[in-house]
Design a protein around this motif. Structure first.
Motif, PDB file in Angstrom:
ATOM      1  N   ALA A   4       0.830  -1.210   0.000  1.00 28.69           N
ATOM      2  CA  ALA A   4       0.000   0.000   0.000  1.00 28.69           C
ATOM      3  C   ALA A   4       0.861   1.256   0.000  1.00 28.69           C
ATOM      4  N   PHE A   5       2.115   1.118   0.397  1.00 25.78           N
ATOM      5  CA  PHE A   5       2.999   2.277   0.465  1.00 25.78           C
ATOM      6  C   PHE A   5       3.696   2.570  -0.867  1.00 25.78           C
ATOM      7  N   ASP A   6       3.364   1.813  -1.910  1.00 27.91           N
ATOM      8  CA  ASP A   6       3.962   2.019  -3.226  1.00 27.91           C
ATOM      9  C   ASP A   6       3.168   3.012  -4.077  1.00 27.91           C
ATOM     10  N   PHE A   7       2.116   3.601  -3.502  1.00 24.40           N
ATOM     11  CA  PHE A   7       1.225   4.457  -4.280  1.00 24.40           C
ATOM     12  C   PHE A   7       1.352   5.921  -3.891  1.00 24.40           C
ATOM     13  N   LYS A   8       0.820   6.758  -4.767  1.00 23.32           N
ATOM     14  CA  LYS A   8       0.745   8.187  -4.508  1.00 23.32           C
ATOM     15  C   LYS A   8      -0.711   8.615  -4.657  1.00 23.32           C
ATOM     16  N   ALA A   9      -1.072   9.686  -3.982  1.00 19.27           N
ATOM     17  CA  ALA A   9      -2.423  10.240  -4.097  1.00 19.27           C
ATOM     18  C   ALA A   9      -2.323  11.729  -3.806  1.00 19.27           C
ATOM     19  N   ASN A  10      -3.316  12.480  -4.242  1.00 16.15           N
ATOM     20  CA  ASN A  10      -3.336  13.906  -3.966  1.00 16.15           C
ATOM     21  C   ASN A  10      -4.119  14.174  -2.690  1.00 16.15           C
ATOM     22  N   ASP A  11      -3.569  15.052  -1.854  1.00 15.79           N
ATOM     23  CA  ASP A  11      -4.301  15.395  -0.639  1.00 15.79           C
ATOM     24  C   ASP A  11      -5.484  16.295  -0.983  1.00 15.79           C
ATOM     25  N   ILE A  12      -6.237  16.692   0.023  1.00 17.76           N
ATOM     26  CA  ILE A  12      -7.476  17.446  -0.169  1.00 17.76           C
ATOM     27  C   ILE A  12      -7.229  18.794  -0.861  1.00 17.76           C
ATOM     28  N   THR A  13      -5.986  19.280  -0.795  1.00 18.65           N
ATOM     29  CA  THR A  13      -5.651  20.545  -1.467  1.00 18.65           C
ATOM     30  C   THR A  13      -5.109  20.316  -2.874  1.00 18.65           C
ATOM     31  N   GLY A  14      -4.968  19.036  -3.256  1.00 15.99           N
ATOM     32  CA  GLY A  14      -4.447  18.716  -4.589  1.00 15.99           C
ATOM     33  C   GLY A  14      -2.950  18.467  -4.615  1.00 15.99           C
ATOM     34  N   ALA A  15      -2.275  18.596  -3.485  1.00 18.36           N
ATOM     35  CA  ALA A  15      -0.832  18.358  -3.430  1.00 18.36           C
ATOM     36  C   ALA A  15      -0.541  16.865  -3.439  1.00 18.36           C
ATOM     37  N   PRO A  16       0.473  16.446  -4.213  1.00 23.71           N
ATOM     38  CA  PRO A  16       0.800  15.023  -4.267  1.00 23.71           C
ATOM     39  C   PRO A  16       1.377  14.524  -2.937  1.00 23.71           C
ATOM     40  N   VAL A  17       0.962  13.301  -2.569  1.00 23.13           N
ATOM     41  CA  VAL A  17       1.437  12.667  -1.337  1.00 23.13           C
ATOM     42  C   VAL A  17       1.963  11.284  -1.702  1.00 23.13           C
ATOM     43  N   ASP A  18       3.180  11.010  -1.311  1.00 21.10           N
ATOM     44  CA  ASP A  18       3.757   9.687  -1.488  1.00 21.10           C
ATOM     45  C   ASP A  18       3.399   8.874  -0.252  1.00 21.10           C
ATOM     46  N   LEU A  19       2.621   7.828  -0.429  1.00 19.31           N
ATOM     47  CA  LEU A  19       2.177   7.036   0.712  1.00 19.31           C
ATOM     48  C   LEU A  19       3.330   6.288   1.388  1.00 19.31           C
ATOM     49  N   ALA A  20       4.506   6.298   0.772  1.00 17.28           N
ATOM     50  CA  ALA A  20       5.687   5.694   1.394  1.00 17.28           C
ATOM     51  C   ALA A  20       6.012   6.377   2.722  1.00 17.28           C
ATOM     52  N   GLN A  21       5.545   7.606   2.899  1.00 17.84           N
ATOM     53  CA  GLN A  21       5.814   8.305   4.165  1.00 17.84           C
ATOM     54  C   GLN A  21       5.150   7.622   5.360  1.00 17.84           C
ATOM     55  N   TYR A  22       4.210   6.724   5.088  1.00 24.60           N
ATOM     56  CA  TYR A  22       3.515   6.020   6.159  1.00 24.60           C
ATOM     57  C   TYR A  22       4.137   4.660   6.489  1.00 24.60           C
ATOM     58  N   LYS A  23       5.245   4.310   5.829  1.00 24.32           N
ATOM     59  CA  LYS A  23       5.924   3.051   6.142  1.00 24.32           C
ATOM     60  C   LYS A  23       6.238   3.032   7.632  1.00 24.32           C
ATOM     61  N   GLY A  24       6.009   1.877   8.269  1.00 24.35           N
ATOM     62  CA  GLY A  24       6.265   1.760   9.695  1.00 24.35           C
ATOM     63  C   GLY A  24       5.089   2.167  10.562  1.00 24.35           C
ATOM     64  N   LYS A  25       4.009   2.620   9.920  1.00 29.90           N
ATOM     65  CA  LYS A  25       2.794   2.989  10.651  1.00 29.90           C
ATOM     66  C   LYS A  25       1.682   1.997  10.332  1.00 29.90           C
ATOM     67  N   VAL A  26       0.721   1.909  11.234  1.00 27.41           N
ATOM     68  CA  VAL A  26      -0.506   1.167  10.976  1.00 27.41           C
ATOM     69  C   VAL A  26      -1.462   2.180  10.343  1.00 27.41           C
ATOM     70  N   VAL A  27      -2.013   1.841   9.185  1.00 27.32           N
ATOM     71  CA  VAL A  27      -2.810   2.796   8.419  1.00 27.32           C
ATOM     72  C   VAL A  27      -4.225   2.256   8.205  1.00 27.32           C
ATOM     73  N   LEU A  28      -5.197   3.109   8.474  1.00 26.38           N
ATOM     74  CA  LEU A  28      -6.596   2.784   8.201  1.00 26.38           C
ATOM     75  C   LEU A  28      -7.053   3.656   7.034  1.00 26.38           C
ATOM     76  N   VAL A  29      -7.343   3.022   5.900  1.00 29.49           N
ATOM     77  CA  VAL A  29      -7.806   3.724   4.701  1.00 29.49           C
ATOM     78  C   VAL A  29      -9.319   3.573   4.611  1.00 29.49           C
ATOM     79  N   VAL A  30     -10.017   4.695   4.404  1.00 30.06           N
ATOM     80  CA  VAL A  30     -11.480   4.702   4.384  1.00 30.06           C
ATOM     81  C   VAL A  30     -11.964   5.511   3.189  1.00 30.06           C
ATOM     82  N   ASN A  31     -12.927   4.967   2.432  1.00 28.94           N
ATOM     83  CA  ASN A  31     -13.585   5.789   1.420  1.00 28.94           C
ATOM     84  C   ASN A  31     -14.776   6.465   2.098  1.00 28.94           C
ATOM     85  N   THR A  32     -14.810   7.773   2.033  1.00 29.24           N
ATOM     86  CA  THR A  32     -15.754   8.564   2.818  1.00 29.24           C
ATOM     87  C   THR A  32     -16.755   9.318   1.939  1.00 29.24           C
ATOM     88  N   ALA A  33     -17.790   9.836   2.585  1.00 31.77           N
ATOM     89  CA  ALA A  33     -18.782  10.682   1.911  1.00 31.77           C
ATOM     90  C   ALA A  33     -19.470  11.540   2.973  1.00 31.77           C
TER      91      ALA A  33
END
Length: 161
Positions: A4-33
């Motif tokens: 899951a840390f091999d991907f990138k996504a844009n944050d809420i402001t549109g800035a790119p985020v490399d999910l590799a920054q979360y390596k070593g953390k427990v991550v909960l991914v949620v699709n929201t509305a």
């Protein structure tokens, strides 16, 4: 092996985020509305984030408008809504598709790694959750009806590993 840390996504402001920054953390991914019957789960997600952020866990919210048009607003409105109504401080990302040919690559990966009931990969509704281990492997998939509080035991278990 892809994690899951091999991907990138844009944050809420549109800035790119490399999910590799979360390596070593427990991550909960949620699709929201914002206009869903499960929207009050934002409060529980924030509580989980506050409870565990200093121990190495993070919640990542991915707004999605694929289910009954329940996330029609733009990113600025989504962010303001979440902050005002639920005090959300965990990272929110730009709107994504979670199903279909345009599904975000992260969600394609999560669904493949942890399909739902009867092996069906498709996400059925908002607030489907994926818990990711510190190494980026997908530990478990949770139904929209599973509350954040019900996941605390699993988060504690993964933090202890």
């Amino acid at each position: 092996m892809t994690s899951a840390f091999d991907f990138k996504a844009n944050d809420i402001t549109g800035a790119p985020v490399d999910l590799a920054q979360y390596k070593g953390k427990v991550v909960l991914v949620v699709n929201t509305a914002s206009k869903c019957g499960f929207t009050p789960q934002y409060k529980g997600l924030e509580q989980v984030y506050q409870q565990f952020k200093d121990q190495g866990a993070v919640v990542l919210g991915f707004p999605c408008n694929q289910f009954a048009g329940q996330e029609p607003e733009g990113e600025a409105e989504i962010g303001a809504f979440c902050e005002k109504n639920f005090g959300v401080t965990f990272p929110l990302f730009s709107k994504v598709d979670v199903n279909g040919s345009g599904a975000h690559p992260l969600f394609q990966h999560l669904k493949k790694e942890k399909p739902g009931l009867m092996g069906i990969e498709m996400i059925k509704w908002n607030f489907t959750k994926f818990l990711i281990k510190k190494d980026g492997s997908v530990y478990k998939r949770y139904a929209p009806s599973t509350t954040p509080a019900e996941m605390v035991g699993d988060i504690e278990k993964l933090l202890a590993e």
